[in-house]
Motif scaffolding. Structure first.
Motif, PDB file in Angstrom:
ATOM      1  N   CYS A  87       0.833  -1.207   0.000  1.00  0.00           N
ATOM      2  CA  CYS A  87       0.000   0.000   0.000  1.00  0.00           C
ATOM      3  C   CYS A  87       0.865   1.253   0.000  1.00  0.00           C
ATOM      4  N   GLU A 114      -4.113   0.723 -11.067  1.00  0.00           N
ATOM      5  CA  GLU A 114      -4.719   0.170  -9.856  1.00  0.00           C
ATOM      6  C   GLU A 114      -4.868   1.273  -8.828  1.00  0.00           C
ATOM      7  N   THR A 133      -6.611   0.433  -5.672  1.00  0.00           N
ATOM      8  CA  THR A 133      -6.956  -0.213  -4.407  1.00  0.00           C
ATOM      9  C   THR A 133      -5.834  -1.141  -3.975  1.00  0.00           C
ATOM     10  N   CYS A 134      -5.767  -1.387  -2.677  1.00  0.00           N
ATOM     11  CA  CYS A 134      -4.780  -2.325  -2.152  1.00  0.00           C
ATOM     12  C   CYS A 134      -5.393  -3.132  -1.012  1.00  0.00           C
ATOM     13  N   GLY A 177      -6.432  -6.241  -0.990  1.00  0.00           N
ATOM     14  CA  GLY A 177      -7.611  -6.992  -1.410  1.00  0.00           C
ATOM     15  C   GLY A 177      -8.859  -6.134  -1.575  1.00  0.00           C
ATOM     16  N   GLY A 178      -8.686  -4.856  -1.901  1.00  0.00           N
ATOM     17  CA  GLY A 178      -9.823  -3.974  -2.103  1.00  0.00           C
ATOM     18  C   GLY A 178     -10.320  -3.320  -0.830  1.00  0.00           C
ATOM     19  N   LYS A 179      -9.603  -3.466   0.281  1.00  0.00           N
ATOM     20  CA  LYS A 179     -10.038  -2.885   1.555  1.00  0.00           C
ATOM     21  C   LYS A 179      -9.638  -1.420   1.708  1.00  0.00           C
ATOM     22  N   GLN A 191      -8.367   2.228  -0.500  1.00  0.00           N
ATOM     23  CA  GLN A 191      -8.394   2.845  -1.820  1.00  0.00           C
ATOM     24  C   GLN A 191      -7.684   4.196  -1.772  1.00  0.00           C
ATOM     25  N   VAL A 218     -12.248   1.354   2.534  1.00  0.00           N
ATOM     26  CA  VAL A 218     -13.453   1.153   1.740  1.00  0.00           C
ATOM     27  C   VAL A 218     -14.483   0.491   2.651  1.00  0.00           C
ATOM     28  N   SER A 229     -17.142  -1.914   3.975  1.00  0.00           N
ATOM     29  CA  SER A 229     -17.506  -3.267   3.544  1.00  0.00           C
ATOM     30  C   SER A 229     -19.015  -3.350   3.398  1.00  0.00           C
TER      31      SER A 229
END
Length: 103
Positions: free
Chosen positions: A42, A77, A79-80, A82-84, A86, A100, A102
């Motif tokens: 990240c 890209e 996000t980092c 696993g998309g948690k 941004q 982000v 959930s």
């Protein structure tokens, strides 16, 4: 009996025991490092985005106001972890990470 060469059952069990002990020692250490690797990734993404903001500023004469502007030819890209988390850009063009929500 013929003189057949091969491994005995005891030899195979010893090999499996050694492999099992190595796995017991190594796998937990790898799992512990996952979070560290994710946070380092990240940080690298933020530094990359900061350099791309400067590139955008040089190309367009102004800082981008949204990540979408950077994703159009500058970033692939945003996000980092696993998309948690941004990337976000402030009005001054400073890059930061936000969580982000959930769903």
């Amino acid at each position: 009996m013929k003189n057949e060469k091969g491994f005995t059952l005891i030899e195979m069990l010893i090999v499996l025991l050694v492999i099992s002990v190595l796995m017991i020692l190594i796998v937990p250490n790898l799992a512990d490092k996952n979070e560290h690797v994710q946070s380092e990734g990240c940080e690298a993404l933020v530094k990359l985005a900061e350099s791309q903001v400067e590139t955008y500023r040089i190309d367009h004469g102004t800082a981008p106001t949204t990540i979408a502007q950077l994703e159009d030819g500058y970033l692939t890209e945003s996000t980092c972890q696993g998309g948690k988390r941004q990337l976000a850009i402030s009005s001054a063009g400073e890059v930061s990470l936000i969580d982000v929500p959930s769903s």
